[in-house]
Motif scaffolding. Structure first.
Motif, PDB file in Angstrom:
ATOM      1  N   LEU A 159      16.165 -25.332  27.255  1.00 41.07           N
ATOM      2  CA  LEU A 159      17.234 -26.007  27.608  1.00 41.07           C
ATOM      3  C   LEU A 159      16.519 -27.621  27.680  1.00 41.07           C
ATOM      4  CD1 LEU A 159      19.691 -27.625  28.921  1.00 41.07           C
ATOM      5  CD2 LEU A 159      17.835 -26.377  31.635  1.00 41.07           C
ATOM      6  N   PHE A 160      14.886 -27.351  27.970  1.00 38.14           N
ATOM      7  CA  PHE A 160      14.796 -28.330  27.814  1.00 38.14           C
ATOM      8  C   PHE A 160      12.881 -27.640  28.424  1.00 38.14           C
ATOM      9  CE2 PHE A 160      12.945 -32.311  31.101  1.00 38.14           C
ATOM     10  CZ  PHE A 160      13.684 -32.935  30.606  1.00 38.14           C
ATOM     11  N   PRO A 161      12.398 -28.322  27.320  1.00 41.26           N
ATOM     12  CA  PRO A 161      10.967 -27.423  27.124  1.00 41.26           C
ATOM     13  C   PRO A 161      10.241 -28.427  27.024  1.00 41.26           C
ATOM     14  CG  PRO A 161      11.421 -29.261  24.748  1.00 41.26           C
ATOM     15  CD  PRO A 161      12.300 -28.896  26.011  1.00 41.26           C
ATOM     16  N   ARG A 162       9.957 -29.070  28.381  1.00 41.18           N
ATOM     17  CA  ARG A 162       8.514 -29.820  28.565  1.00 41.18           C
ATOM     18  C   ARG A 162       8.825 -29.713  30.584  1.00 41.18           C
ATOM     19  NH1 ARG A 162       8.631 -32.611  23.926  1.00 41.18           N
ATOM     20  NH2 ARG A 162       9.829 -34.877  25.016  1.00 41.18           N
ATOM     21  N   ARG A 163       7.949 -29.584  31.652  1.00 42.24           N
ATOM     22  CA  ARG A 163       7.676 -29.316  32.383  1.00 42.24           C
ATOM     23  C   ARG A 163       8.324 -30.323  33.105  1.00 42.24           C
ATOM     24  NH1 ARG A 163       3.193 -25.805  35.086  1.00 42.24           N
ATOM     25  NH2 ARG A 163       3.136 -24.460  34.578  1.00 42.24           N
ATOM     26  N   PHE A 164       9.898 -31.081  34.904  1.00 42.88           N
ATOM     27  CA  PHE A 164       9.962 -31.894  34.416  1.00 42.88           C
ATOM     28  C   PHE A 164      10.623 -31.003  36.109  1.00 42.88           C
ATOM     29  CE2 PHE A 164       9.656 -35.834  32.062  1.00 42.88           C
ATOM     30  CZ  PHE A 164      10.182 -36.508  32.828  1.00 42.88           C
ATOM     31  N   ALA A 165      10.795 -32.000  37.050  1.00 39.92           N
ATOM     32  CA  ALA A 165      11.232 -31.953  38.291  1.00 39.92           C
ATOM     33  C   ALA A 165      12.163 -32.491  38.423  1.00 39.92           C
ATOM     34  CB  ALA A 165      10.239 -32.501  39.382  1.00 39.92           C
ATOM     35  N   LEU A 166      13.460 -31.512  39.149  1.00 39.26           N
ATOM     36  CA  LEU A 166      14.614 -32.290  38.993  1.00 39.26           C
ATOM     37  C   LEU A 166      15.742 -31.530  40.293  1.00 39.26           C
ATOM     38  CD1 LEU A 166      17.081 -29.946  35.527  1.00 39.26           C
ATOM     39  CD2 LEU A 166      15.750 -32.420  36.028  1.00 39.26           C
ATOM     40  N   ARG A 167      16.349 -32.206  41.108  1.00 39.50           N
ATOM     41  CA  ARG A 167      16.958 -32.493  42.048  1.00 39.50           C
ATOM     42  C   ARG A 167      18.401 -31.752  42.141  1.00 39.50           C
ATOM     43  NH1 ARG A 167      15.048 -35.861  43.644  1.00 39.50           N
ATOM     44  NH2 ARG A 167      15.866 -37.391  44.126  1.00 39.50           N
ATOM     45  N   LEU A 168      18.709 -29.905  42.181  1.00 42.68           N
ATOM     46  CA  LEU A 168      20.254 -30.041  42.717  1.00 42.68           C
ATOM     47  C   LEU A 168      20.969 -31.071  43.584  1.00 42.68           C
ATOM     48  CD1 LEU A 168      22.381 -28.117  41.549  1.00 42.68           C
ATOM     49  CD2 LEU A 168      21.687 -26.422  44.004  1.00 42.68           C
ATOM     50  N   THR A 169      22.200 -31.738  42.855  1.00 39.63           N
ATOM     51  CA  THR A 169      23.351 -31.928  43.930  1.00 39.63           C
ATOM     52  C   THR A 169      24.689 -31.649  43.697  1.00 39.63           C
ATOM     53  OG1 THR A 169      23.517 -34.387  41.314  1.00 39.63           O
ATOM     54  CG2 THR A 169      21.924 -35.100  43.285  1.00 39.63           C
TER      55      THR A 169
END
Length: 182
Positions: free
Chosen positions: A150-160
């Motif tokens: 789905l997303f092959p690198r590290r990234f911070a997300l915030r559930l909305t």
């Protein structure tokens, strides 16, 4: 302002497609077309779309075997280093970074949003360029064990937002940025 939105589906263990680039696991899932994560409702706000070469080639193969035609009416920018043929009048094949094509993509989108179709590596490229605002993912009740992430690198997300559509968990995340500490 134009938003860049990664709208997709993934397996519970985070894959877009299996090792053979197949979506067979996804196409058999039960869902309500008018429920949360509705493709039709999402497309109403889309003015342009972008996709990677693997996704584009998969669509092309599907169209060839099914006899269907390209049916997206909005401009589509395909990021590729391959020698591919446009599948429709609205398709533009491009090379380079997302930032190099930002002005053209946003001009094509007008006052509407840009759909990041996939794949995951291209979505990560857009995120790293500061050109991905949110991730809308319908998480299927199946695991694949391996495949296209789905997303092959590290990234911070915030559930909305979180909803349910049939067996899918439908989650919306804002893209926060690279993780500052892990």
């Amino acid at each position: 302002m134009t938003r860049y939105r990664y709208f997709t589906a993934a397996s519970l263990d985070g894959f877009l497609a299996d090792e053979d680039d197949s979506l067979a696991w996804l196409l058999v899932q039960d869902h309500d077309e008018d429920g949360p994560g509705s493709h039709g409702a999402f497309m109403a706000g889309i003015g342009a779309m972008v996709m990677g070469a693997t996704t584009y080639a998969w669509i092309g193969e599907h169209l060839r075997t099914s006899g269907e035609a390209w049916d997206y009416e909005v401009p589509c920018f395909v990021f590729t280093h391959r020698d591919l043929e446009p599948l429709g009048e609205q398709v533009t094949l491009v090379q380079g970074t997302p930032a190099e094509h930002r002005a053209a993509i946003e001009e094509a989108a007008g006052a509407r949003d840009v759909w990041m179709v996939g794949g995951g590596a291209l979505a990560a490229d857009f995120a790293e360029a500061g050109m991905l605002d949110d991730v809308l993912v319908s998480i299927a009740p199946v695991t694949l064990g391996s495949g296209r992430p789905l997303f092959p690198r590290r990234f911070a997300l915030r559930l909305t937002d979180l909803g349910r559509n049939g067996g899918f968990a439908v989650a919306t995340y804002d893209v926060v940025g690279p993780p500052t500490q892990w």
